[in-house]
Design an enzyme around this catalytic site. Structure first.
Site, PDB file in Angstrom:
ATOM      1  N   GLU A  90       0.931  -1.205  -0.056  1.00 38.61           N
ATOM      2  CA  GLU A  90      -0.309  -0.027  -0.167  1.00 38.61           C
ATOM      3  C   GLU A  90       1.014   1.196  -0.005  1.00 38.61           C
ATOM      4  OE1 GLU A  90      -2.554   0.548   3.402  1.00 38.61           O
ATOM      5  OE2 GLU A  90      -3.977   1.620   2.224  1.00 38.61           O
ATOM      6  N   GLU A 142      -2.315  -4.422   6.722  1.00 41.02           N
ATOM      7  CA  GLU A 142      -3.576  -5.223   6.834  1.00 41.02           C
ATOM      8  C   GLU A 142      -3.491  -6.248   5.635  1.00 41.02           C
ATOM      9  OE1 GLU A 142      -3.879  -1.867   6.332  1.00 41.02           O
ATOM     10  OE2 GLU A 142      -5.536  -1.195   5.095  1.00 41.02           O
ATOM     11  N   HIS A 159      -6.749  -2.842  15.310  1.00 43.63           N
ATOM     12  CA  HIS A 159      -6.830  -2.010  14.062  1.00 43.63           C
ATOM     13  C   HIS A 159      -6.703  -2.794  12.678  1.00 43.63           C
ATOM     14  CE1 HIS A 159      -6.186   2.055  11.968  1.00 43.63           C
ATOM     15  NE2 HIS A 159      -5.477   1.066  11.048  1.00 43.63           N
ATOM     16  N   GLU A 160      -5.651  -3.713  12.927  1.00 46.50           N
ATOM     17  CA  GLU A 160      -5.574  -4.454  11.544  1.00 46.50           C
ATOM     18  C   GLU A 160      -6.447  -5.543  11.283  1.00 46.50           C
ATOM     19  OE1 GLU A 160      -3.302  -3.191   9.624  1.00 46.50           O
ATOM     20  OE2 GLU A 160      -2.622  -1.679  11.123  1.00 46.50           O
ATOM     21  N   HIS A 185      -9.474  -4.202   9.629  1.00 46.36           N
ATOM     22  CA  HIS A 185      -9.553  -4.036   8.461  1.00 46.36           C
ATOM     23  C   HIS A 185      -9.713  -5.261   7.326  1.00 46.36           C
ATOM     24  CE1 HIS A 185      -7.825  -0.052   7.716  1.00 46.36           C
ATOM     25  NE2 HIS A 185      -6.579  -0.217   8.309  1.00 46.36           N
ATOM     26  N   GLU A 196      -9.293   3.876   6.817  1.00 42.50           N
ATOM     27  CA  GLU A 196      -8.281   4.178   8.092  1.00 42.50           C
ATOM     28  C   GLU A 196      -9.211   4.505   9.182  1.00 42.50           C
ATOM     29  OE1 GLU A 196      -5.824   2.662   8.461  1.00 42.50           O
ATOM     30  OE2 GLU A 196      -5.327   2.293   6.292  1.00 42.50           O
TER      31      GLU A 196
HETATM   32 ZN   LIG Z   1      -5.048   0.958   8.887  1.00 38.39          ZN
END
Ligand SMILES: [Zn+2]
Length: 915
Positions: A190, A326, A359-360, A363, A382
């Site tokens: 990314e 992610e 967080h990951e 995703h 995000e």
């Molecule tokens: Zn993220």
């Protein structure tokens, strides 16, 4: 992705640099943000129509590949050679071609493509001439015969290098316990670096199935997005064939190869979950494993959709540019974000791991299962993952009061969004490289803040059901912001776009000013908040938001909540004639600042700030400090206000106070510093005395962390000799017995001893850095090398940032830390100027960009001029509006210095005499 700096660290950096933009990741030295009125996705010279039949580079959209060729499946075989740092690749891409064409264009960069053959359904084959265009990162395949519409297979053979830039397919090195260096290979794609590993349609809405094969040395192991379907030995090589992936975007593919080790798989529902490390670090996986399992379960329940992959691996990589990535089923992390020893870690370090892992995992649905159509929608990924990480961690450890500490993240967003050089959360993106400038505090923290505001406004259950509707409607596909509003609006039965568009598509946020008339009429006024007022004459004067405002009016000791939706510039609300106090932004979810007229503020304070919730106290002091910096509140009033917080015991509220003291420490002339230190000791001292140095039984983790923060502040900002002596004693005890000191206090001991340390201490800490047992300890001692005062020692640290001695994932942050050290900032700045070319070549681009954030500490008019001259004459562009934001921060800091220095000196004199 997740940022390379934790929010705790972020706050620490904020404490060095009030406005420093710190959180996330990928940023390259690329072009500026597209003008706000530009078209969203296509950019062609006026009058020129795109002809899909003509794929010559000159006539095509330079940013988006043509849509008449659609890839469905990549059969990808990669053979990395870790010793030679190269890889060989072969792939077959299954395509649908919808109109007759003579050529195929796809993305590739830094690859040598030696063969391209197109195969039709009747096994007709024709080979192409291959042209690579570096400037557009494209590969053009030209065929002698026209290609008719239908299904085709494109066979490509290519070679590439495992680079050291921590992007694309790259190599990472580490030393084992006897000091031998080992190499592994990993990927980071990314936003647009998959094209560095294999030729592909490298845009998020070209979703396809990946069938990957990795050919590796038999002693190595490999991980990719899916489970291993078969393993065999061919010509002395281990051949791992991975199962087909779901349809996904190219930026989510991942390949990790090395001597890595995995935890035993833990089943979460149908999903086996493992953590991977380099050898010797398996002992540090248990905490990360626990939150990985807990958050995966939480999300399956919240989203009401099973995890979309066939397994989930979390892999710690020794060299990693951002915090984590992610990749579906194969999430990669920097070591500090996944591996931790729960016995010796601070609360902040544990929270950091929990946040990033959650967080990951969030995703896997939001980003991976449903992906933004184009990079302008990055915030959907995000902001949502950031919001969901809070929900998951809060559900897992309610005692951590995660939503209280979210105030710190919101504050970081406020500080950037209060600049004229801020940007809207979502803006048109032409070139994908412009998206690199979106990985910032506005996308993550402002985005999450406005989602939290919306969630609280429409209600958590309605919000969750809207999210479920959105994910179901777009699973395995792509979606835009408007699609989310459609789903949320449908469930909420409310016009969500009207409410939200102002927060997403316009820059800045409102300052809500409250005044009251003698006849008890409360007037609430909204205007855009800004630190610098001299440009306040443009269209921003007319900016309006739809503000969901919650307030609490206390009358006769009874509190009453009311909710309003402010849409106009001025709103008037009658108060009961015997009103006692008014609190605006009750519960603190609103993304706006509040400024009270003096009589309203007095009444609020006299009612007792201990009757306010933590977030309300946080906002009260944070808004007061921001309006002080903006020149809307006298500095002396703010300093008086801080006296009301000596009994405060919340770490987040204290973070604001310490942050403001640190700001003053940066702008104060050297001759006045000791007076400021005395003032800080007066404010911090009572709490340090009350909390003591040893945890009491039954004490919360949050109090333990507060103790650590306050001791550190008293020893450094307060320069308290008694605290410094005690710190030295305790550190000796800690070296003899690591359990002798609470882990939350240890970082402060290290920081204080560095602050007062000499060459012997430097060597000692340097040795601790080299032999650290955990990533957190390694980081702590590394960064202590930026906190010394003697120039000779700081010069040693600086020299090592470009000598190859310190990982490039860390070196730029170390330089930034010295820029934030008031004793070393000028030295560091001279070093940056001298060595710019070398750093530009050596450091990952996002690291270089973060490093430059340190310039906001160069808070004298002379240094400010020098900084501006340097960046202007060198024509340096940090991507997006980054540099403009740093320079505006610096301007604000110098403005406060010029405006308030005399008042500050007078105040501190008076304070000293009063002691
Ligand atoms: Zn993220």
């Amino acid at each position: 992705m997740s940022g390379s700096v934790s929010r705790r660290q972020m706050f620490r950096i904020l404490a060095q640099a009030r406005f420093l933009l710190v959180l996330p990741v990928a940023q390259t030295l690329l072009s500026a943000i597209a003008p706000a009125d530009a078209a969203t996705s296509t950019a062609r010279p006026e009058g020129e129509e795109m002809n899909l039949d003509d794929d010559s580079p000159g006539s095509m959209d330079p940013y988006r590949l043509p849509r008449h060729i659609i890839p469905h499946r990549y059969e990808l075989r990669l053979e990395p050679d870790l010793d030679q740092a190269t890889f060989a690749g072969r792939e077959t891409i299954v395509l649908t071609i919808t109109q007759t064409t003579g050529s195929i264009v796809l993305n590739a960069v830094d690859l040598a493509i030696s063969s391209a053959i197109l195969e039709g359904s009747s096994s007709t084959r024709q080979s192409a001439t291959i042209e690579l265009h570096d400037s557009t990162q494209r590969c053009q395949l030209t065929f002698s015969q026209p290609i008719l519409p239908g299904e085709w297979k494109l066979h490509l053979i290519f070679q590439g290098k495992l680079n050291d830039q921590l992007r694309g397919f790259y190599r990472s090195t580490y030393k084992d316990h006897v000091g031998v260096t080992h190499t592994m290979a990993a990927t980071q794609f990314e936003a647009t670096d998959a094209r560095r590993a294999f030729p592909c349609w490298d845009e998020p809405d070209f979703k396809a199935v990946f069938a990957t094969t990795l050919v590796i040395a038999p002693r190595l192991t490999a991980v990719s997005n899916t489970a291993v379907a078969s393993e065999s030995i061919e010509a002395g090589k281990k051949v791992l064939r991975f199962a087909d992936s779901i349809k996904m975007s190219t930026y989510l593919a991942a390949f990790i190869v090395g001597e890595i080790e995995a935890t035993p798989p833990m089943p979460v529902g149908k999903t086996p979950l493992r953590l991977w490390t380099v050898p010797g670090k398996q002992l540090l996986t248990s905490f990360g494993h626990e939150i990985a399992v807990a958050s995966l379960k939480f999300f399956e329940d919240y989203y009401d959709i099973p995890y979309p992959g066939d397994k989930l691996d979390l892999i710690a990589i020794p060299d990693f540019a951002s915090g984590a990535m992610e990749n579906l089923g194969a999430i990669t992390f920097r070591e500090t974000a996944l591996l931790v020893d729960r016995q010796s870690a601070t609360h902040g370090e544990l929270e950091r791991v929990a946040d990033v892992v959650a967080h990951e995992n969030a995703h896997m649905w939001f980003g991976d299962l449903v992906t933004m159509s184009w990079w302008n929608g990055l915030w959907l990924n995000e902001a949502f993952a950031t919001f969901m990480e809070m929900l998951a961690v809060d559900a897992w450890k309610p005692e951590w009061k995660r939503w209280d500490s979210f105030g710190v993240a919101r504050a970081a967003a406020f500080s950037v969004d209060g600049l004229w050089s801020t940007r809207p959360i979502e803006y048109p993106v032409l070139a994908p490289k412009d998206a690199e400038a979106m990985f910032d505090v506005l996308t993550y923290e402002k985005g999450a803040s406005v989602l939290r505001m919306l969630e609280q406004h429409i209600g958590p259950t309605v919000f969750r059901d809207g999210v479920r509707d959105y994910l179901r409607a777009h699973a395995y596909g792509n979606a835009d912001t408007k699609d989310l509003w459609v789903s949320l609006g449908k469930i909420a039965k409310q016009p969500v776009p009207e409410l939200m568009n102002g927060w997403i598509f316009q820059p800045g946020f409102p300052l809500v000013t409250a005044t009251v008339s003698p006849s008890s009429e409360l007037t609430i006024t909204q205007q855009r908040f800004s630190y610098l007022s001299d440009e306040q004459s443009g269209p921003s004067q007319d900016q309006r938001w739809q503000i969901p405002l919650q307030m609490r009016v206390t009358t006769g000791g009874k509190a009453k909540t009311s909710r309003l939706l402010l849409t106009e510039k001025n709103t008037t609300v009658p108060l009961p004639h015997d009103w006692e106090s008014v609190l605006i932004n009750e519960e603190g979810h609103g993304f706006y600042r509040v400024r009270y007229a003096p009589d309203l503020l007095d009444r609020l304070l006299n009612t007792g700030i201990d009757r306010l919730a933590v977030t309300e106290r946080f906002n009260l002091i944070n808004d007061a400090w921001a309006t002080t910096v903006a020149g809307l509140m006298p500095l002396t009033d703010y300093l008086d206000l801080t006296a009301r917080f000596t009994a405060e015991r919340d770490k987040n509220v204290w973070a604001v106070l310490l942050d403001s003291f640190s700001f003053l420490n940066r702008i104060i002339p050297v001759e006045d510093r000791s007076a400021l230190e005395a003032f800080i000791r007066g404010r911090v001292g009572p709490a340090v005395t009350d909390l003591g140095w040893i945890p009491r039984s039954g004490e919360s983790e949050l109090t333990k962390q507060l103790r650590g923060e306050l001791i550190g502040a008293q020893g450094k900002l307060g320069n308290d000799p008694a605290v410094q002596r005690r710190a030295a004693e305790l550190y000796r005890a800690y070296c003899d017995d690591a359990t002798a000191v609470d882990p939350n206090v240890v970082p402060s001991l290290v920081a204080i001893l560095a602050h007062t340390g000499d060459a012997t201490r430097y060597d000692e800490f340097n040795e601790r850095f080299r032999t650290a047992a955990t990533p957190q300890e390694e980081r702590r001692y590394l960064f202590s090398l930026a906190a010394f005062q003697p120039h000779a020692l700081l010069e040693r640290t600086l020299a090592r940032t470009i000598s190859g001695d310190i990982r490039t994932q860390d070196a730029p942050f170390l330089i930034s830390a010295i820029l934030g050290n008031v004793y070393g900032r000028e030295l560091a700045w001279a070093f940056v100027k001298t060595n710019w070319e070398k750093m530009d070549h050596l450091f990952p681009k996002q690291g270089l960009r973060r490093m430059c954030g340190g310039i906001v500490n160069l808070a004298t008019p002379e240094l400010e001029r020098d900084v501006r001259d340097f960046f202007t004459t060198r024509k340096i562009d940090l991507g997006g509006k980054t540099l403009a934001q740093y320079l505006e921060h610096l301007r604000i800091t110098v403005t406060v210095r010029e405006r308030d220095s005399i008042a500050l000196r007078t105040y501190l004199d008076r304070y000293r005499k009063s002691l």
